[in-house]
Design a protein around this motif. Structure first.
Motif, PDB file in Angstrom:
ATOM      1  N   PRO A 250      16.383  84.476  63.170  1.00 37.56           N
ATOM      2  CA  PRO A 250      17.073  85.475  63.249  1.00 37.56           C
ATOM      3  C   PRO A 250      17.627  86.273  62.026  1.00 37.56           C
ATOM      4  CG  PRO A 250      17.753  84.094  65.070  1.00 37.56           C
ATOM      5  CD  PRO A 250      16.853  83.221  64.104  1.00 37.56           C
ATOM      6  N   ASN A 251      17.910  85.425  61.083  1.00 35.07           N
ATOM      7  CA  ASN A 251      18.809  85.838  59.777  1.00 35.07           C
ATOM      8  C   ASN A 251      17.635  86.368  58.667  1.00 35.07           C
ATOM      9  OD1 ASN A 251      21.458  85.403  60.847  1.00 35.07           O
ATOM     10  ND2 ASN A 251      21.096  83.235  60.483  1.00 35.07           N
ATOM     11  N   ALA A 252      16.423  85.909  58.978  1.00 29.60           N
ATOM     12  CA  ALA A 252      15.673  86.075  57.811  1.00 29.60           C
ATOM     13  C   ALA A 252      15.403  87.586  57.165  1.00 29.60           C
ATOM     14  CB  ALA A 252      14.155  85.905  58.481  1.00 29.60           C
ATOM     15  N   ARG A 253      15.511  88.720  58.195  1.00 27.62           N
ATOM     16  CA  ARG A 253      15.465  89.983  57.511  1.00 27.62           C
ATOM     17  C   ARG A 253      16.881  90.239  56.677  1.00 27.62           C
ATOM     18  NH1 ARG A 253      13.769  95.213  61.188  1.00 27.62           N
ATOM     19  NH2 ARG A 253      14.318  96.726  59.761  1.00 27.62           N
ATOM     20  N   PHE A 254      18.129  89.800  56.924  1.00 28.15           N
ATOM     21  CA  PHE A 254      19.221  90.136  56.236  1.00 28.15           C
ATOM     22  C   PHE A 254      18.845  89.355  54.939  1.00 28.15           C
ATOM     23  CE2 PHE A 254      22.981  88.817  54.352  1.00 28.15           C
ATOM     24  CZ  PHE A 254      23.656  90.235  54.247  1.00 28.15           C
ATOM     25  N   VAL A 255      18.533  87.946  55.047  1.00 24.26           N
ATOM     26  CA  VAL A 255      18.585  87.255  53.628  1.00 24.26           C
ATOM     27  C   VAL A 255      17.491  88.057  52.745  1.00 24.26           C
ATOM     28  CG1 VAL A 255      17.616  85.124  52.867  1.00 24.26           C
ATOM     29  CG2 VAL A 255      19.303  85.074  54.867  1.00 24.26           C
ATOM     30  N   GLU A 256      16.282  88.344  53.318  1.00 23.85           N
ATOM     31  CA  GLU A 256      15.243  88.732  52.398  1.00 23.85           C
ATOM     32  C   GLU A 256      15.745  90.210  51.958  1.00 23.85           C
ATOM     33  OE1 GLU A 256      10.913  90.817  52.746  1.00 23.85           O
ATOM     34  OE2 GLU A 256      11.715  89.716  54.616  1.00 23.85           O
ATOM     35  N   SER A 257      16.659  91.010  52.466  1.00 25.24           N
ATOM     36  CA  SER A 257      16.892  92.238  51.935  1.00 25.24           C
ATOM     37  C   SER A 257      18.030  92.222  51.057  1.00 25.24           C
ATOM     38  CB  SER A 257      17.114  93.355  53.295  1.00 25.24           C
ATOM     39  OG  SER A 257      18.352  92.659  54.085  1.00 25.24           O
ATOM     40  N   ASP A 258      18.987  91.253  51.334  1.00 27.88           N
ATOM     41  CA  ASP A 258      20.070  90.957  50.383  1.00 27.88           C
ATOM     42  C   ASP A 258      19.583  90.535  48.953  1.00 27.88           C
ATOM     43  OD1 ASP A 258      22.293  89.660  48.937  1.00 27.88           O
ATOM     44  OD2 ASP A 258      23.417  90.122  50.808  1.00 27.88           O
ATOM     45  N   ASP A 259      18.740  89.341  49.073  1.00 29.47           N
ATOM     46  CA  ASP A 259      18.032  89.011  47.823  1.00 29.47           C
ATOM     47  C   ASP A 259      17.164  89.697  47.176  1.00 29.47           C
ATOM     48  OD1 ASP A 259      17.273  86.386  46.624  1.00 29.47           O
ATOM     49  OD2 ASP A 259      15.283  86.653  47.056  1.00 29.47           O
ATOM     50  N   ALA A 260      16.884  90.599  47.688  1.00 29.31           N
ATOM     51  CA  ALA A 260      15.838  91.651  47.052  1.00 29.31           C
ATOM     52  C   ALA A 260      16.772  92.635  46.019  1.00 29.31           C
ATOM     53  CB  ALA A 260      15.217  92.713  47.927  1.00 29.31           C
ATOM     54  N   VAL A 261      18.125  92.579  46.161  1.00 28.67           N
ATOM     55  CA  VAL A 261      18.785  93.559  45.332  1.00 28.67           C
ATOM     56  C   VAL A 261      19.218  92.600  44.113  1.00 28.67           C
ATOM     57  CG1 VAL A 261      21.399  94.443  45.023  1.00 28.67           C
ATOM     58  CG2 VAL A 261      19.865  94.563  47.223  1.00 28.67           C
ATOM     59  N   TYR A 262      19.000  93.224  42.794  1.00 28.44           N
ATOM     60  CA  TYR A 262      19.391  92.685  41.657  1.00 28.44           C
ATOM     61  C   TYR A 262      20.706  93.393  41.076  1.00 28.44           C
ATOM     62  CZ  TYR A 262      19.156  90.612  36.747  1.00 28.44           C
ATOM     63  OH  TYR A 262      19.514  90.030  35.667  1.00 28.44           O
ATOM     64  N   PRO A 263      21.911  93.249  41.098  1.00 28.82           N
ATOM     65  CA  PRO A 263      22.817  93.923  40.654  1.00 28.82           C
ATOM     66  C   PRO A 263      22.733  94.753  39.377  1.00 28.82           C
ATOM     67  CG  PRO A 263      23.811  92.146  42.207  1.00 28.82           C
ATOM     68  CD  PRO A 263      22.201  91.640  41.710  1.00 28.82           C
ATOM     69  N   PRO A 264      22.237  93.866  38.470  1.00 32.22           N
ATOM     70  CA  PRO A 264      22.194  94.477  37.027  1.00 32.22           C
ATOM     71  C   PRO A 264      21.356  95.902  37.106  1.00 32.22           C
ATOM     72  CG  PRO A 264      22.346  92.267  36.484  1.00 32.22           C
ATOM     73  CD  PRO A 264      22.235  92.591  38.051  1.00 32.22           C
ATOM     74  N   ASP A 265      20.321  95.768  37.767  1.00 37.51           N
ATOM     75  CA  ASP A 265      19.368  97.198  38.010  1.00 37.51           C
ATOM     76  C   ASP A 265      20.044  98.086  38.560  1.00 37.51           C
ATOM     77  OD1 ASP A 265      17.303  95.676  36.879  1.00 37.51           O
ATOM     78  OD2 ASP A 265      16.250  95.416  38.691  1.00 37.51           O
ATOM     79  N   ALA A 266      21.111  98.031  39.592  1.00 38.70           N
ATOM     80  CA  ALA A 266      21.770  98.984  40.277  1.00 38.70           C
ATOM     81  C   ALA A 266      23.067  99.572  39.241  1.00 38.70           C
ATOM     82  CB  ALA A 266      22.800  98.410  41.316  1.00 38.70           C
ATOM     83  N   ALA A 267      23.398  98.899  38.490  1.00 35.83           N
ATOM     84  CA  ALA A 267      24.119  99.570  37.296  1.00 35.83           C
ATOM     85  C   ALA A 267      23.795 100.805  36.656  1.00 35.83           C
ATOM     86  CB  ALA A 267      24.571  98.844  36.269  1.00 35.83           C
ATOM     87  N   ALA A 268      22.220 100.938  36.555  1.00 40.42           N
ATOM     88  CA  ALA A 268      21.876 102.143  35.958  1.00 40.42           C
ATOM     89  C   ALA A 268      22.149 103.588  36.404  1.00 40.42           C
ATOM     90  CB  ALA A 268      20.163 101.944  35.634  1.00 40.42           C
ATOM     91  N   ALA A 269      22.298 103.148  37.692  1.00 41.82           N
ATOM     92  CA  ALA A 269      22.439 104.492  38.514  1.00 41.82           C
ATOM     93  C   ALA A 269      23.912 104.977  38.470  1.00 41.82           C
ATOM     94  CB  ALA A 269      22.103 104.481  40.027  1.00 41.82           C
TER      95      ALA A 269
END
Length: 342
Positions: A250-269
């Motif tokens: 049941p937690n697989a979708r959350f884990v996969e979607s959280d792990d997909a985020v690399y915070p340094p990439d988000a800083a560019a926005a």
């Protein structure tokens, strides 16, 4: 890019708490129950408005909690009650800042909401959309100045705040990323587990050979999760095996979607010039300072404003130190003032 859905926002004044004595000519401080909607879920929160003059529009901060079922005050459902967000609200109120903190999915009055009968569909972007709806609710309060909005996030909440900082309107004037999740989720989990295994080896619970074998099994488990394969837990200690098993099903979708985020990439926005405070504690074993290096560099490349990274000596993940085990450590409060008093 995470796709945000437009949430209908409504605010209700339900409970008002005033001090025994108010300063003449000023409206006394109040706590107000706030209700807003996100993806069809009714979300409940607390708006704290500090003492202010009639008609005054104040700086305001959205407070975002760390990972897991952490409620509006920053507390898990059972066990300890660190009151992390409640204490942040008190600290910011002292600087004249309105704050909004809310019960995220799975906690407090909000509960699972629209996901009650389908919890396996609750992914990390849903939490980001919920935080966006909270930001919009805070923006629309009569006491807040929409051009002086801040986002203050702790741990995973800091990563959520970073994502919001590059997408919401109006863009926030500043971000406080407190002990942030600054690398991919599963990389951070692997780092934490290997540190625990190293400590167990120092204590004689594992031989060096066993340590290497467990570390290799942790790496294999991370790869399996990212490749959507069942995790082989045979070579893992029971507690670690149980953790990786909880990341599936049941937690697989959350884990996969959280792990997909690399915070340094988000800083560019982020909008250039956005003031950013990033803290890390030297006693934080969950988010060591070294894990924030890449994000610190990315913020510099994005031309974010100061204060930048502030290292907090002796401070742990809950922002405490040895002399202040139940309250926010003074270095944390000092760092916040560097952001809010600019």
């Amino acid at each position: 890019m995470i796709r945000h859905l437009v949430a209908a926002v409504m605010a209700l004044a339900v409970v008002t708490v005033t001090p025994a004595e108010a300063t003449p000519g000023l409206i006394p401080a109040t706590d107000r129950e706030i209700v807003f909607t996100a993806d069809g879920t009714t979300v409940y929160g607390t708006l704290h408005v500090p003492e202010h003059r009639a008609g005054e529009r104040l700086r305001a901060a959205l407070l975002l909690p760390g990972s897991g079922p952490t409620d509006r005050d920053g507390n898990p459902p059972a066990g300890s009650s660190p009151d992390t967000l409640a204490q942040l609200a008190d600290a910011l109120a002292g600087d004249g800042t309105v704050t909004l903190r809310f019960d995220k999915y799975g906690t407090g009055r909000t509960g699972l909401g629209a996901y009650q009968d389908r919890p396996e569909e609750l992914d990390y972007p849903a939490f980001v959309r919920q935080a966006q709806a909270a930001y919009e609710s805070l923006r629309d309060q009569p006491e807040t100045n929409p051009h002086r909005l801040l986002i203050v996030g702790h741990s995973e909440g800091a990563m959520t705040g970073l994502l919001l900082g590059g997408t919401v309107r109006p863009r926030p004037a500043g971000l406080a990323l407190l002990q942030p999740q600054a690398i991919r989720m599963l990389d951070l989990v692997a780092l934490q587990l290997k540190d625990q295994v190293a400590e167990a080896t120092r204590q004689g619970q594992f031989t060096p050979e066993q340590q290497r074998a467990v570390n290799a099994a942790i790496d294999a488990a991370v790869i399996a999760l990212r490749e959507h394969r069942p995790v082989e837990t045979t070579g893992l200690p029971a507690a670690i095996a149980q953790l990786f098993e909880s990341f599936q099903g049941p937690n697989a979708r959350f884990v996969e979607s959280d792990d997909a985020v690399y915070p340094p990439d988000a800083a560019a926005a982020l909008r250039p010039g956005t003031r950013v405070l990033l803290t890390c504690g030297t006693n934080d074993v969950q988010v060591p300072c070294a894990t924030t290096d890449a994000l610190t560099t990315a913020l510099r490349h994005a031309r974010a404003g100061g204060p930048g990274r502030v290292v907090l000596p002796g401070v742990d993940h809950l922002m405490r130190d040895a002399d202040h085990p139940d309250t926010l450590a003074p270095p944390v409060l000092d760092a916040l003032r560097r952001l809010t008093r600019h």
